[in-house]
Design a protein around this motif. Structure first.
Motif, mmCIF file in Angstrom:
data_model
loop_
_atom_site.group_PDB
_atom_site.id
_atom_site.type_symbol
_atom_site.label_atom_id
_atom_site.label_comp_id
_atom_site.label_asym_id
_atom_site.label_seq_id
_atom_site.Cartn_x
_atom_site.Cartn_y
_atom_site.Cartn_z
ATOM 1 N N SER A 198 -30.097 7.313 -30.246
ATOM 2 C CA SER A 198 -29.485 6.900 -31.508
ATOM 3 C C SER A 198 -28.989 5.457 -31.420
ATOM 4 O O SER A 198 -29.170 4.666 -32.351
ATOM 5 N N ASP A 199 -28.377 5.100 -30.280
ATOM 6 C CA ASP A 199 -27.920 3.720 -30.078
ATOM 7 C C ASP A 199 -29.080 2.741 -30.194
ATOM 8 O O ASP A 199 -28.993 1.721 -30.890
ATOM 9 N N ARG A 209 -22.238 4.073 -29.435
ATOM 10 C CA ARG A 209 -21.650 3.910 -30.772
ATOM 11 C C ARG A 209 -20.653 5.015 -31.087
ATOM 12 O O ARG A 209 -19.628 4.767 -31.733
ATOM 13 N N PHE A 257 -30.275 2.303 -33.688
ATOM 14 C CA PHE A 257 -29.335 1.513 -34.487
ATOM 15 C C PHE A 257 -29.433 0.026 -34.152
ATOM 16 O O PHE A 257 -29.328 -0.825 -35.041
ATOM 17 N N MET A 290 -25.421 -2.654 -39.603
ATOM 18 C CA MET A 290 -24.926 -1.436 -38.969
ATOM 19 C C MET A 290 -23.529 -1.689 -38.384
ATOM 20 O O MET A 290 -23.370 -1.897 -37.186
ATOM 21 N N ASP A 348 -30.372 -2.636 -37.013
ATOM 22 C CA ASP A 348 -29.455 -3.728 -37.343
ATOM 23 C C ASP A 348 -30.180 -5.072 -37.434
ATOM 24 O O ASP A 348 -29.679 -6.014 -38.056
#
Length: 300
Positions: A181-182, A92, A185, A196, A189
């Motif tokens: 973190s990806d 991201r 997310f 997101m 989402d």
């Protein structure tokens, strides 16, 4: 210890659900301010051909400090250097930076992330164009689960880079890992009521095609150069009782030239409330880069 990203996302979603409307608006406003301030720093540095992240010139590469501006290939960035970048930045972060660069040259139309144009069954598939470079991201469901541990036992994506249309990095060169973190997310989402996206500054054609069609028709103006256009408008005018006059269409064309409005907007306004039907089809411009397909190889 493995992180349960699904459970973490569910907890985060439940936390947001407890917000009052006022708290939610305050949180959103603060988040928007943070993104805006960061993008302002990006723009100021970009105008000077500098990177806002490392404060170095785009042409400067420091091997002990991998940075996203390497992907602009203004310095001696090599094929294998993508591994250094991917070990420091998540998908991201990489995608967002490249989107900001692309939108600095041509808003929306340099980013093809249209779901309907992506190959079927992809977790993600997009192509981003900036000047003479195209970057493409691809991840299948099999990639996302790490091929069930068959030969790459971690969630990953594939990356392609073309310079002047020539091969530089190919999809099958590397398996680039998603960051924690990806993965968080991705799960967030999926939660109801949470979207997101990349925000205004990182938006591509998928976000653009979700705008209200009437607002688009009213706000768009003809491009001086077709290469700069983000959208293509096709308008059909149908008169029920009597044939259209050629001079009426000509007058709309002349008004569009004089006012900078789209012909579609003028025709919709002119015939509103009459028995003349005006229909406009909005589509991505032909100059939007096509999503680069990736052929997956089946292991024996």
């Amino acid at each position: 210890m493995a992180i349960d990203f699904k459970a973490a996302a569910a907890r985060a979603s439940a936390h947001f659900e407890r917000f009052t409307d006022a708290e939610r608006e305050e949180w959103q406003a603060e988040d928007d301010r943070g993104h805006h301030e960061q993008h302002e720093r990006f723009k100021a540095a970009y105008a000077l051909d500098q990177c806002y992240l490392c404060q170095k010139d785009f042409k400067t590469l420091s091997r002990d400090e991998p940075c996203l501006h390497w992907l602009l290939r203004r310095g001696k960035f090599k094929n294998k250097d993508i591994l250094l970048i991917a070990s420091k930045y998540g998908y991201r972060q990489i995608s967002a930076y490249l989107r900001w660069c692309a939108n600095s040259e041509r808003v929306l139309a340099n980013i093809n992330d249209l779901v309907e144009e992506a190959p079927e069954g992809k977790v993600l598939s997009s192509t981003i164009r900036w000047k003479n470079i195209e970057w493409s991201f691809d991840c299948s469901k099999n990639d996302f689960i790490g091929h069930n541990g068959a030969h790459t036992n971690f969630p990953h994506y594939h990356f392609q880079m073309r310079i002047d249309g020539r091969q530089f990095i190919n999809f099958n060169d590397y398996h680039l890992p998603f960051s924690d973190s990806d993965l968080f997310f991705f799960e967030l989402d999926k939660q109801q009521g949470i979207n997101m996206d990349y925000g205004t500054h990182g938006a591509g054609m998928q976000a653009a095609m979700q705008f209200d069609p009437n607002d688009l028709i009213d706000s768009l103006s003809p491009a001086d150069d077709e290469e700069d256009a983000a959208f293509g408008l096709s308008t059909m005018v149908m008169a029920h009782d009597k044939p259209m006059k050629g001079e009426d269409i000509y007058a709309a064309i002349q008004e569009a030239k004089a006012t900078g409005r789209s012909i579609a907007s003028i025709l919709h306004e002119k015939y509103a409330g009459t028995d003349v039907a005006v229909q406009t089809i909005i589509s991505p411009s032909d100059t939007v880069p096509p999503i680069t397909p990736r052929t997956e190889h089946t292991r024996r």
